[in-house]
Design a protein around this motif. Structure first.
Motif, PDB file in Angstrom:
ATOM      1  N   HIS A  72     -28.528  -7.571   6.251  1.00  0.00           N
ATOM      2  CA  HIS A  72     -27.733  -6.406   6.686  1.00  0.00           C
ATOM      3  C   HIS A  72     -27.391  -6.536   8.168  1.00  0.00           C
ATOM      4  O   HIS A  72     -27.587  -5.609   8.930  1.00  0.00           O
ATOM      5  CB  HIS A  72     -28.513  -5.122   6.417  1.00  0.00           C
ATOM      6  CG  HIS A  72     -28.678  -4.826   4.961  1.00  0.00           C
ATOM      7  ND1 HIS A  72     -27.690  -4.229   4.219  1.00  0.00           N
ATOM      8  CD2 HIS A  72     -29.688  -5.062   4.094  1.00  0.00           C
ATOM      9  CE1 HIS A  72     -28.095  -4.096   2.957  1.00  0.00           C
ATOM     10  NE2 HIS A  72     -29.308  -4.592   2.857  1.00  0.00           N
ATOM     11  N   HIS A 120     -29.588 -12.056   1.287  1.00  0.00           N
ATOM     12  CA  HIS A 120     -29.638 -10.586   1.317  1.00  0.00           C
ATOM     13  C   HIS A 120     -29.970 -10.085   2.718  1.00  0.00           C
ATOM     14  O   HIS A 120     -31.116  -9.813   3.054  1.00  0.00           O
ATOM     15  CB  HIS A 120     -30.648 -10.034   0.313  1.00  0.00           C
ATOM     16  CG  HIS A 120     -30.498  -8.553   0.096  1.00  0.00           C
ATOM     17  ND1 HIS A 120     -30.229  -7.993  -1.139  1.00  0.00           N
ATOM     18  CD2 HIS A 120     -30.530  -7.505   0.956  1.00  0.00           C
ATOM     19  CE1 HIS A 120     -30.121  -6.682  -1.021  1.00  0.00           C
ATOM     20  NE2 HIS A 120     -30.312  -6.361   0.245  1.00  0.00           N
ATOM     21  N   GLU A 141     -30.626   2.514   6.070  1.00  0.00           N
ATOM     22  CA  GLU A 141     -31.161   1.198   6.421  1.00  0.00           C
ATOM     23  C   GLU A 141     -32.063   1.247   7.647  1.00  0.00           C
ATOM     24  O   GLU A 141     -32.380   0.212   8.236  1.00  0.00           O
ATOM     25  CB  GLU A 141     -30.014   0.190   6.636  1.00  0.00           C
ATOM     26  CG  GLU A 141     -29.240  -0.145   5.357  1.00  0.00           C
ATOM     27  CD  GLU A 141     -30.069  -0.920   4.317  1.00  0.00           C
ATOM     28  OE1 GLU A 141     -31.243  -1.216   4.567  1.00  0.00           O
ATOM     29  OE2 GLU A 141     -29.509  -1.216   3.247  1.00  0.00           O
ATOM     30  N   ASP A 197     -33.726  -8.468   3.525  1.00  0.00           N
ATOM     31  CA  ASP A 197     -33.227  -7.246   4.161  1.00  0.00           C
ATOM     32  C   ASP A 197     -33.129  -7.390   5.675  1.00  0.00           C
ATOM     33  O   ASP A 197     -33.148  -6.397   6.408  1.00  0.00           O
ATOM     34  CB  ASP A 197     -34.109  -6.033   3.824  1.00  0.00           C
ATOM     35  CG  ASP A 197     -33.460  -5.140   2.771  1.00  0.00           C
ATOM     36  OD1 ASP A 197     -32.233  -5.225   2.579  1.00  0.00           O
ATOM     37  OD2 ASP A 197     -34.181  -4.343   2.148  1.00  0.00           O
ATOM     38  N   ASN A 199     -24.817  -6.591   2.134  1.00  0.00           N
ATOM     39  CA  ASN A 199     -25.423  -6.329   0.829  1.00  0.00           C
ATOM     40  C   ASN A 199     -25.503  -4.833   0.537  1.00  0.00           C
ATOM     41  O   ASN A 199     -25.424  -3.994   1.440  1.00  0.00           O
ATOM     42  CB  ASN A 199     -26.820  -6.952   0.778  1.00  0.00           C
ATOM     43  CG  ASN A 199     -26.778  -8.421   0.390  1.00  0.00           C
ATOM     44  OD1 ASN A 199     -26.811  -8.744  -0.795  1.00  0.00           O
ATOM     45  ND2 ASN A 199     -26.668  -9.302   1.370  1.00  0.00           N
ATOM     46  N   CYS A 200     -25.665  -4.516  -0.733  1.00  0.00           N
ATOM     47  CA  CYS A 200     -25.873  -3.136  -1.212  1.00  0.00           C
ATOM     48  C   CYS A 200     -24.665  -2.232  -0.965  1.00  0.00           C
ATOM     49  O   CYS A 200     -24.742  -1.028  -1.196  1.00  0.00           O
ATOM     50  CB  CYS A 200     -27.113  -2.491  -0.593  1.00  0.00           C
ATOM     51  SG  CYS A 200     -28.598  -3.472  -0.725  1.00  0.00           S
TER      52      CYS A 200
HETATM   53 ZN   LIG Z   1     -30.091  -4.287   0.939  1.00  0.00          ZN
END
Ligand SMILES: [Zn+2]
Length: 547
Positions: free
Chosen positions: A61, A59, A111, A421, A87-88
């Motif tokens: 970014h 996970h 983010e 993250d 992700n996301c």
């Molecule tokens: Zn995320």
């Protein structure tokens, strides 16, 4: 003669087997022999150290950062040899030239990436996702990268500004499916999305995927069935039911990764209810996983960008406001009353839950509960920030601080250790060293997991979920992605503020403790003292995933 032999290491194979002492040989980027071995051109005596497959961080970014920083700093130094980006649903491809500014502004809001850094840093040598993947492959990276096709980006590409305003019509869904199928064919690892109210873009508008209805999600996840591979990952808002996600897993026959299962002390059973439903789904033969974190979630923030509060329904009126209008809103009594009312109501999942004894003013090291001294804590926090022109830095311990509960989640048969993250929220927190924290804190300090099981959860388990072949285990013929470490010392060091982003923008970075070497595809990228050990970029762009 092998290229490299690592001798006398405690070999932790990533498959959960009991660790054993032995040698591991590497030839031509692959693991050649395990146990005892012939000679190597280079030999390392690893007595007292442990050797495991490199960590797979599922996970992250890094989508923007990787375009200017092929080292994806700081992850490789923290033992990560493969990162899943996108992700996301927040990828930067596909993206039309005319949407670049919007995409960067959305990333800044959702983010916590600096707009100045994104503007100065991103290399826009692409429009489609296949072009983005080609660019990454051409330019190389220190670690292996797998990339999601991101729902919000695809939505913006097809619908323009309307992506943040309404559900898609049949024609738009048809176009999205076409783009997604092309992305999967080109090597995307799956589809990612979010339905979380914490995910807001420019001007406080919801991130595009939040406007999707169930029919749209079902149509898109159906592409994974057609492709016969890929993972569906979703960061779940409270309104999205596990039963619906189970039906998507059933329809598509693909794994569904559900984020973000973080434990809340104010609603301590919620994540366990989710995990129980996920387990029942697995018992029915459907593959669902709950993405959990081994790190307490704490965030440093100012009211200039209060991500911590932006998921609250009652914060919405403040979201699009800037400058004086924003400050005026913060002073309004009704606005504050609405926040107090919302915080007093139970919620299934909420980032901030009004635990004022866990919100600290960084400069004075005193909590809001202490500073309030009988006054209302929300008033105390907002008035203090307004007095200091919003520059007050707060630190809030939000979630995942109950170690008994988190230990149970980490051991749960349907959980996936995840949620670093990395690459996002750069000034709020940095959990890129989550794997080292699992090995140091949860294995050595607390004994919640055995070393063998913790290593499995960082390596072969995510490899299996994401269909990443020939990685995540110490096995002959597998790629030589390796982490050499001292099990008596391993852990993550303190987080530090640096100003090394493009345009000199700040971020928090993290350091390793007890890492003695990291190899990617047989090339050493991190040396014995944690230093960068290669000029080359040995990472591969992963495009082929098993069914
Ligand atoms: Zn995320």
């Amino acid at each position: 003669m092998h290229d490299l032999v690592i001798r006398n290491a405690l070999l932790v194979d990533g498959l959960g087997s009991p660790p054993r002492r032995g040698d591991l040989a590497v030839s031509e980027g692959k693991i050649a022999e395990i146990g005892s071995s012939g000679k190597g051109r280079e030999e390392i005596d690893a007595a007292g150290l442990a050797l495991m497959p490199g960590i797979i961080d599922n996970h992250t970014h890094y989508d923007a950062q990787i375009t200017w920083d092929p080292w994806a700093s700081p992850s490789p130094a923290l033992g990560v040899t493969t990162a899943v980006i996108g992700n996301c649903g927040f990828t930067i491809a596909p993206c039309r030239e005319s949407d670049r500014e919007l995409v960067m502004r959305n990333l800044t809001q959702v983010e916590g990436m600096s707009l100045a850094a994104l503007r100065a840093g991103i290399r826009w040598d692409f429009e489609s996702l296949p072009e983005y993947l080609d660019m990454l492959e051409r330019r190389g990276a220190a670690l292996n990268i797998a990339c999601f096709a991101g729902h919000s980006s695809i939505r913006t590409y097809v619908m323009g500004k309307a992506a943040s305003e309404r559900a898609a019509n049949d024609e738009e869904i048809f176009l999205m499916r076409k783009i997604l199928l092309e992305a999967l064919q080109a090597g995307a690892v799956g589809l990612s999305t979010t339905t979380s109210p914490a995910h807001n873009g420019e001007g406080g508008l919801p991130m595009p995927s939040r406007l999707a209805d169930e029919a749209e999600l079902r149509a898109l996840v159906g592409c994974l069935r057609e492709a016969g591979r890929g993972v569906f990952m979703l960061t779940k808002g409270g309104q999205t039911r596990i039963a619906f996600l189970e039906s998507l897993a059933a329809d598509s026959a693909r794994p569904v990764v559900i984020a973000a299962l973080l434990h809340s002390s104010t609603n301590p059973n919620a994540v366990f209810e989710d995990l129980e439903r996920i387990k029942e789904a697995n018992d029915r033969g459907h593959r669902l996983l709950g993405a959990v974190s081994c790190c307490p979630l704490a965030m440093e923030f100012t009211l200039h960008a209060p991500y911590v509060l932006e998921g609250l329904e009652s914060w919405k009126p403040a979201l699009p406001l800037k400058g004086e209008a924003f400050k005026k809103k913060l002073r309004e009594k009704e606005f504050r009353n609405a926040i107090r009312a919302e915080l007093s109501r139970p919620a299934h999942f909420r980032l901030f839950n009004g635990e004022w004894d866990k919100v600290q003013v960084v400069e004075s090291q005193r909590t809001i509960a202490e500073l309030a001294a009988g006054r209302d804590p929300l008033d105390t926090m907002l008035d203090l920030a307004l007095e200091e022109d919003l520059d007050t830095v707060f630190n809030a311990l939000l979630l995942n601080s109950d170690e008994d509960a988190v230990g149970k989640m980490l051991r749960h048969p349907c959980s996936l250790v995840s949620l670093s993250d990395a690459g996002a929220h750069l000034t709020f927190f940095n959990d890129a060293g989550f794997g080292l924290h699992l090995l140091g804190h949860w294995v050595r300090e607390l004994g919640v997991l055995t070393l063998a099981e913790a290593v499995r959860r960082l390596t072969s388990h995510p490899a299996a979920v994401f269909g990443i072949g020939e990685r995540g285990a110490l096995r002959p013929g597998y790629r030589a992605d390796l982490l050499l470490f001292d099990p008596a010392k391993i852990g993550r060091g303190p987080v530090k503020r640096t100003f090394d982003l493009p345009a000199g923008e700040p971020r928090l970075t993290a350091q390793a403790v007890g890492v003695h070497g990291v190899w990617v595809n047989g090339t050493r990228i991190v040396g014995p003292s944690g230093e960068r050990a290669s000029e080359r970029l040995p990472g591969e762009l992963l495009r082929r995933f098993s069914a």
